[in-house]
Design a protein around this motif. Structure first.
Motif, PDB file in Angstrom:
ATOM      1  N   GLY A   7      35.627 -58.217  39.821  1.00  0.00           N
ATOM      2  CA  GLY A   7      36.639 -57.904  40.818  1.00  0.00           C
ATOM      3  C   GLY A   7      38.060 -58.345  40.540  1.00  0.00           C
ATOM      4  N   ALA A   8      38.857 -58.335  41.596  1.00  0.00           N
ATOM      5  CA  ALA A   8      40.276 -58.665  41.513  1.00  0.00           C
ATOM      6  C   ALA A   8      40.495 -60.117  41.105  1.00  0.00           C
ATOM      7  N   PHE A   9      39.561 -60.979  41.472  1.00  0.00           N
ATOM      8  CA  PHE A   9      39.671 -62.388  41.103  1.00  0.00           C
ATOM      9  C   PHE A   9      39.798 -62.523  39.586  1.00  0.00           C
ATOM     10  N   THR A  10      39.202 -61.574  38.865  1.00  0.00           N
ATOM     11  CA  THR A  10      39.271 -61.600  37.404  1.00  0.00           C
ATOM     12  C   THR A  10      40.696 -61.469  36.906  1.00  0.00           C
ATOM     13  N   SER A  11      41.535 -60.771  37.656  1.00  0.00           N
ATOM     14  CA  SER A  11      42.903 -60.592  37.182  1.00  0.00           C
ATOM     15  C   SER A  11      43.672 -61.913  37.182  1.00  0.00           C
ATOM     16  N   THR A  16      33.946 -65.103  38.555  1.00  0.00           N
ATOM     17  CA  THR A  16      33.408 -65.331  39.899  1.00  0.00           C
ATOM     18  C   THR A  16      32.379 -66.447  39.783  1.00  0.00           C
ATOM     19  N   LEU A  17      32.470 -67.438  40.641  1.00  0.00           N
ATOM     20  CA  LEU A  17      31.532 -68.554  40.631  1.00  0.00           C
ATOM     21  C   LEU A  17      30.177 -68.105  41.155  1.00  0.00           C
ATOM     22  N   VAL A  18      29.120 -68.408  40.418  1.00  0.00           N
ATOM     23  CA  VAL A  18      27.750 -68.151  40.865  1.00  0.00           C
ATOM     24  C   VAL A  18      27.084 -69.507  40.978  1.00  0.00           C
ATOM     25  N   GLY A  19      26.817 -69.919  42.215  1.00  0.00           N
ATOM     26  CA  GLY A  19      26.258 -71.240  42.451  1.00  0.00           C
ATOM     27  C   GLY A  19      24.768 -71.206  42.692  1.00  0.00           C
ATOM     28  N   GLY A  20      24.207 -72.369  42.793  1.00  0.00           N
ATOM     29  CA  GLY A  20      22.786 -72.504  43.062  1.00  0.00           C
ATOM     30  C   GLY A  20      22.531 -73.724  43.918  1.00  0.00           C
ATOM     31  N   ASN A  21      21.271 -73.971  44.218  1.00  0.00           N
ATOM     32  CA  ASN A  21      20.890 -75.161  44.969  1.00  0.00           C
ATOM     33  C   ASN A  21      20.676 -76.311  44.005  1.00  0.00           C
ATOM     34  N   ILE A  22      21.313 -77.424  44.283  1.00  0.00           N
ATOM     35  CA  ILE A  22      21.083 -78.635  43.506  1.00  0.00           C
ATOM     36  C   ILE A  22      20.504 -79.666  44.462  1.00  0.00           C
ATOM     37  N   ARG A  39      34.211 -64.361  49.870  1.00  0.00           N
ATOM     38  CA  ARG A  39      35.291 -63.422  49.535  1.00  0.00           C
ATOM     39  C   ARG A  39      36.658 -64.067  49.706  1.00  0.00           C
ATOM     40  N   ASN A  40      37.593 -63.584  48.948  1.00  0.00           N
ATOM     41  CA  ASN A  40      38.982 -63.990  49.067  1.00  0.00           C
ATOM     42  C   ASN A  40      39.486 -63.486  50.421  1.00  0.00           C
ATOM     43  N   PRO A  41      39.955 -64.364  51.318  1.00  0.00           N
ATOM     44  CA  PRO A  41      40.409 -63.904  52.634  1.00  0.00           C
ATOM     45  C   PRO A  41      41.643 -63.009  52.568  1.00  0.00           C
ATOM     46  N   ASP A  43      42.055 -60.755  50.142  1.00  0.00           N
ATOM     47  CA  ASP A  43      41.602 -59.489  49.560  1.00  0.00           C
ATOM     48  C   ASP A  43      40.084 -59.481  49.636  1.00  0.00           C
ATOM     49  N   THR A  44      39.547 -58.913  50.701  1.00  0.00           N
ATOM     50  CA  THR A  44      38.101 -58.986  50.950  1.00  0.00           C
ATOM     51  C   THR A  44      37.260 -58.201  49.948  1.00  0.00           C
ATOM     52  N   GLN A  45      37.899 -57.437  49.073  1.00  0.00           N
ATOM     53  CA  GLN A  45      37.161 -56.779  47.996  1.00  0.00           C
ATOM     54  C   GLN A  45      36.911 -57.740  46.829  1.00  0.00           C
ATOM     55  N   ASP A  46      37.631 -58.842  46.839  1.00  0.00           N
ATOM     56  CA  ASP A  46      37.577 -59.837  45.771  1.00  0.00           C
ATOM     57  C   ASP A  46      36.482 -60.860  46.065  1.00  0.00           C
ATOM     58  N   ILE A  47      35.390 -60.804  45.317  1.00  0.00           N
ATOM     59  CA  ILE A  47      34.290 -61.748  45.486  1.00  0.00           C
ATOM     60  C   ILE A  47      34.571 -62.947  44.589  1.00  0.00           C
ATOM     61  N   VAL A  48      34.775 -64.111  45.202  1.00  0.00           N
ATOM     62  CA  VAL A  48      35.116 -65.307  44.432  1.00  0.00           C
ATOM     63  C   VAL A  48      33.901 -66.201  44.173  1.00  0.00           C
ATOM     64  N   GLY A  49      32.818 -65.982  44.922  1.00  0.00           N
ATOM     65  CA  GLY A  49      31.616 -66.778  44.688  1.00  0.00           C
ATOM     66  C   GLY A  49      30.400 -66.139  45.317  1.00  0.00           C
ATOM     67  N   GLN A  50      29.251 -66.452  44.749  1.00  0.00           N
ATOM     68  CA  GLN A  50      27.994 -66.028  45.377  1.00  0.00           C
ATOM     69  C   GLN A  50      26.969 -67.141  45.201  1.00  0.00           C
ATOM     70  N   PHE A  51      26.186 -67.352  46.247  1.00  0.00           N
ATOM     71  CA  PHE A  51      25.264 -68.468  46.307  1.00  0.00           C
ATOM     72  C   PHE A  51      23.956 -68.007  46.934  1.00  0.00           C
ATOM     73  N   PRO A  52      22.835 -68.636  46.578  1.00  0.00           N
ATOM     74  CA  PRO A  52      21.559 -68.226  47.166  1.00  0.00           C
ATOM     75  C   PRO A  52      21.517 -68.570  48.656  1.00  0.00           C
ATOM     76  N   LEU A  53      20.883 -67.716  49.425  1.00  0.00           N
ATOM     77  CA  LEU A  53      20.665 -67.982  50.844  1.00  0.00           C
ATOM     78  C   LEU A  53      19.454 -68.901  50.931  1.00  0.00           C
TER      79      LEU A  53
END
Length: 79
Positions: A7-11, A16-22, A39-41, A43-53
């Motif tokens: 996404g845009a965060f790449t520019s 994009t941070l991909v986290g996990g449970n520690i 998401r970046n507030p 630019d909501t198209q910009d995913i800055v991180g994703q984490f497991p539910l």
């Protein structure tokens, strides 16, 4: 944790941070593929991180370990 190109965060940062449970210092997988997307507030198209539910069992295990370790941790001086 790892980073992926996305996404845009790449520019700006390129990743994009991909986290996990520690839990107890270990990367613990969860039994779900569901993710929480951050998401970046601006630019909501910009995913800055994703984490497991996390599931209830993951949260309960983290709480158990935290309660077990608290007596030792509470005596750790601030840096």
């Amino acid at each position: 944790m790892k980073f992926i190109d996305n996404g845009a965060f790449t520019s700006v940062y390129g990743k994009t941070l991909v986290g996990g449970n520690i839990i107890n210092g270990k990367d613990v997988s969860t039994d779900t593929s569901e993710k929480v997307i951050s998401r970046n507030p601006n630019d909501t198209q910009d995913i800055v991180g994703q984490f497991p539910l996390s599931r209830e069992k993951d949260v309960l295990e983290a709480l158990r370990v935290a309660q077990e370790k608290f007596p030792m941790w509470k005596n750790t001086p601030a840096p």
